[in-house]
Design an enzyme around this catalytic site. Structure first.
Site, PDB file in Angstrom:
ATOM      1  CE  LYS A 158      -3.797  -2.111   2.632  1.00 24.44           C
ATOM      2  NZ  LYS A 158      -4.688  -1.985   3.806  1.00 24.44           N
ATOM      3  CG  HIS A 208     -14.968  -0.775   5.336  1.00 21.15           C
ATOM      4  ND1 HIS A 208     -14.108  -0.008   4.588  1.00 21.15           N
ATOM      5  CD2 HIS A 208     -15.461   0.051   6.279  1.00 21.15           C
ATOM      6  CE1 HIS A 208     -14.087   1.215   5.081  1.00 21.15           C
ATOM      7  NE2 HIS A 208     -14.905   1.282   6.100  1.00 21.15           N
ATOM      8  CE  LYS A 237     -16.578   3.509   3.225  1.00 23.64           C
ATOM      9  NZ  LYS A 237     -16.332   4.501   4.297  1.00 23.64           N
ATOM     10  CD  GLU A 275     -11.694   3.526   6.271  1.00 19.91           C
ATOM     11  OE1 GLU A 275     -12.233   4.448   5.650  1.00 19.91           O
ATOM     12  OE2 GLU A 275     -10.841   2.769   5.754  1.00 19.91           O
ATOM     13  CD  GLU A 288      -7.381   4.190   4.760  1.00 18.06           C
ATOM     14  OE1 GLU A 288      -7.879   5.190   4.257  1.00 18.06           O
ATOM     15  OE2 GLU A 288      -6.602   3.429   4.137  1.00 18.06           O
ATOM     16  CG  ASN A 290     -11.937   7.797   6.998  1.00 16.38           C
ATOM     17  OD1 ASN A 290     -10.925   7.797   6.296  1.00 16.38           O
ATOM     18  ND2 ASN A 290     -12.815   6.823   6.959  1.00 16.38           N
ATOM     19  NE  ARG A 292     -14.319  11.606   4.827  1.00 15.93           N
ATOM     20  CZ  ARG A 292     -13.466  10.622   4.544  1.00 15.93           C
ATOM     21  NH1 ARG A 292     -12.164  10.804   4.689  1.00 15.93           N
ATOM     22  NH2 ARG A 292     -13.912   9.462   4.116  1.00 15.93           N
ATOM     23  NE  ARG A 338     -21.667   6.409   0.229  1.00 16.45           N
ATOM     24  CZ  ARG A 338     -20.404   6.770   0.414  1.00 16.45           C
ATOM     25  NH1 ARG A 338     -19.688   7.228  -0.606  1.00 16.45           N
ATOM     26  NH2 ARG A 338     -19.839   6.665   1.609  1.00 16.45           N
TER      27      ARG A 338
HETATM   28  C1  MV4 Z   1      -6.719  -4.507   2.807  1.00 15.45           C
HETATM   29  C2  MV4 Z   1      -7.470  -5.592   2.326  1.00 15.45           C
HETATM   30  C3  MV4 Z   1      -7.065  -6.853   2.686  1.00 15.45           C
HETATM   31  N1  MV4 Z   1      -5.973  -7.011   3.455  1.00 15.45           N
HETATM   32  N2  MV4 Z   1      -5.640  -4.725   3.568  1.00 15.45           N
HETATM   33  C4  MV4 Z   1      -9.179  -1.076   0.564  1.00 15.45           C
HETATM   34  C5  MV4 Z   1      -9.352   0.326   0.990  1.00 15.45           C
HETATM   35  C6  MV4 Z   1      -8.176   0.633   1.841  1.00 15.45           C
HETATM   36  N3  MV4 Z   1      -8.581   1.457   2.942  1.00 15.45           N
HETATM   37  C7  MV4 Z   1      -7.660  -0.682   2.282  1.00 15.45           C
HETATM   38  N4  MV4 Z   1      -8.355  -1.681   1.528  1.00 15.45           N
HETATM   39  C8  MV4 Z   1      -8.118  -2.994   1.748  1.00 15.45           C
HETATM   40  N5  MV4 Z   1      -7.050  -3.255   2.527  1.00 15.45           N
HETATM   41  C9  MV4 Z   1      -5.288  -5.966   3.872  1.00 15.45           C
HETATM   42  N6  MV4 Z   1      -4.210  -6.150   4.617  1.00 15.45           N
HETATM   43  C10 MV4 Z   1      -8.591  -5.345   1.538  1.00 15.45           C
HETATM   44  C11 MV4 Z   1      -8.910  -4.030   1.225  1.00 15.45           C
HETATM   45  C12 MV4 Z   1     -10.065  -3.870   0.389  1.00 15.45           C
HETATM   46  C13 MV4 Z   1     -11.237  -3.325   0.892  1.00 15.45           C
HETATM   47  C14 MV4 Z   1     -11.325  -2.859   2.178  1.00 15.45           C
HETATM   48  C15 MV4 Z   1     -12.494  -2.328   2.651  1.00 15.45           C
HETATM   49  C16 MV4 Z   1     -13.584  -2.260   1.817  1.00 15.45           C
HETATM   50  C17 MV4 Z   1     -13.524  -2.684   0.523  1.00 15.45           C
HETATM   51  C18 MV4 Z   1     -12.349  -3.227   0.038  1.00 15.45           C
HETATM   52  C19 MV4 Z   1     -12.298  -3.679  -1.275  1.00 15.45           C
HETATM   53  C20 MV4 Z   1     -11.151  -4.209  -1.741  1.00 15.45           C
HETATM   54  C21 MV4 Z   1     -10.024  -4.303  -0.916  1.00 15.45           C
END
Ligand code: MV4
Length: 461
Positions: A158, A208, A237, A275, A288, A290, A292, A338
């Site tokens: 990332k 999530h 979303k 999150e 992470e 947010n 806001r 949405r």
């Molecule tokens: C991840 C993950 C799986 N494993 N990290 C997507 C948004 C960003 N904030 C981080 N994301 C993800 N991180 C690890 N270690 C899968 C995602 C992810 C995801 C996360 C939340 C909602 C939708 C998503 C769709 C694809 C991937």
């Protein structure tokens, strides 16, 4: 209290803030681009200032113009809404230097959470659970490989400056690491002007889940439960709900408690959202933060009975929180769809004039929108047309209510994703609450999903 607040935003969130201000007895200043002169936020605010041409860079992101507008109108605070400058620490700092209160966390907090590597380090020190991975920036593919071998594949790379899914690379085997690392670094430089990367174990089918925080200027911090946001497509979303069908009362209590404890250690202030990824085993990991008010805040408002924007403004002024943790009782179920001006199959934006319009209503239905009949959805900004939110005593009733409300919604002249929502709500996986972040992908790949979508398009007036 503040006497006058300038809203550095447009659309439904600008209206949402204006409404909260009016109820608090605060005068409002709308700002708008030349393209938004007919916007409802311009009409509903007490004053309006044109701040530039249609492109966001020259209007809603134009800091000198925003500050001039605030000074000319003698606003004593700026509400940034979401998106645009809402998490920009430089903007927050300039506001404070000009003696204009930025309605949000302190600039250092925006800066800390804006860097995902530093945010993770802070989260760890504050006691939040993290996925195994690098403890800081990973310098080169060699170091990435060493870490990946230690934590095991699959891993995810990332961008430190990313967030919201931009610039991520999943790596399933050692042989693919070097290529993924250099592509990710190049993309991070191109998108964020910062090539810093980090690495962590990849969770295959996460949900999530995010925890809503409210923190006043006196060290009082509470949480307002969670929002389930797993129904997304390409990190946009589409449907959010509260409570999450995946949480037990025990898990909710634990996620809330550790979140509040961490925010106390960080001395967080104002509203914020933490999150988390929730894996199939029920383990949660910080992703992470947010800093806001978020698009999906209404689902939390409906299950807690608390006006989050009102509380946010009061806390920014320095008022203490009016609620203790034990006052927060989650009741019933809320769902938000949405409604975007976009093609329901390809999700391509579909700006244009709304020639016919009728909004749903009735018991338990809320529509947060800046749209109206003859309004033109502009190509310059995001395609969110409305947030359709329902509240009911339980989840099955909320789903039925949402289906009823979607059926009442008439939007003519442009395409919307209303048919997508009808298809999504009809899915067994959604109705059973058995879904994860791959839900939309599966719907669009399945026979029944695409059939339902096609039928919903035909049945939509
Ligand atoms: C991840 C993950 C799986 N494993 N990290 C997507 C948004 C960003 N904030 C981080 N994301 C993800 N991180 C690890 N270690 C899968 C995602 C992810 C995801 C996360 C939340 C909602 C939708 C998503 C769709 C694809 C991937």
């Amino acid at each position: 209290m503040f006497k006058k607040v300038l809203i550095a935003n447009r659309g439904e969130i600008a209206l949402r803030v204006i409404r909260a201000c009016r109820e608090l007895g605060i005068a409002t200043v709308a700002v708008h681009s030349t393209a938004d002169a007919n916007g409802l936020h311009v009409r509903f605010a007490d004053e309006a200032v044109c701040i530039g041409p249609p492109p966001s860079k020259e209007s809603y992101l134009n800091v000198p113009q925003l500050l001039s507008a605030a000074e000319i109108t003698r606003a004593d605070a700026i509400h940034p809404g979401y998106g645009f400058l809402s998490e920009n620490s430089d903007f927050a700092e300039v506001c404070e230097n000009c003696k204009i209160r930025f309605i949000g966390p302190r600039p250092e907090m925006l800066k800390l959470m804006g860097n995902k590597v530093r945010a993770k380090q802070a989260a760890r020190e504050a006691g939040l659970p993290l996925l195994p991975g690098s403890t800081g920036v990973v310098k080169d593919p060699k170091e990435a490989e060493a870490i990946a071998r230690e934590i095991g594949f699959p891993v995810i790379i990332k961008a430190a400056a990313g967030g919201g899914g931009k610039g991520m690379k999943i790596v399933r085997e050692p042989s693919a690491l070097v290529q993924a690392f250099s592509t990710a670094a190049a993309e991070a430089v191109a998108s964020f002007n910062n090539g810093d990367l980090y690495i962590e174990r990849y969770v295959e089918k996460p949900r999530h889940i995010e925890i809503q925080i409210a923190a006043d200027e006196h060290g009082n911090i509470i949480h307002l439960g969670e929002r389930e946001c797993s129904v997304q497509r390409r990190h946009q979303k589409l449907i959010e709900e509260s409570p999450s069908p995946a949480l037990t009362p025990e898990l909710r209590e634990k996620m809330g408690r550790v979140s509040v404890e961490a925010m106390k250690r960080l001395r967080y202030n104002n509203v914020g959202t933490i999150e988390y990824l929730l894996d199939e085993r029920g383990q949660f990991y910080f992703m992470e933060m947010n800093t806001r008010i978020q698009v999906e805040h209404p689902v939390t408002e409906l299950v807690t009975g608390i006006d989050l924007v009102r509380e946010q403004i009061r806390m920014a002024f320095g008022h203490p929180l009016r609620f203790k943790q034990e006052d927060i009782l989650l009741k019933g179920h809320a769902i938000e769809c949405r409604v975007n001006a976009e093609d329901p199959v390809t999700f391509a934006p579909w700006p244009g004039k709304i020639t016919g319009y009728s909004v749903p209503g009735g018991y338990g239905v809320r529509v947060d929108s800046a749209a109206y009949e003859n309004y033109t959805v502009l190509p310059h900004y995001d395609s969110l047309l409305a947030k359709l939110i329902v509240y009911a005593e339980d989840r099955p009733t909320a789903i039925r209510r949402m289906q009823r409300a979607l059926g009442e919604y008439v939007v003519e002249g442009i395409r919307t994703n209303i048919p997508f929502h009808r298809a999504a709500l009809a899915e067994e996986a959604f109705q059973e609450g058995q879904y994860d972040t791959r839900f939309v992908e599966r719907l669009l790949a399945s026979e029944t999903g695409t059939h339902r979508l096609k039928k919903a398009i035909e049945e939509t007036p």
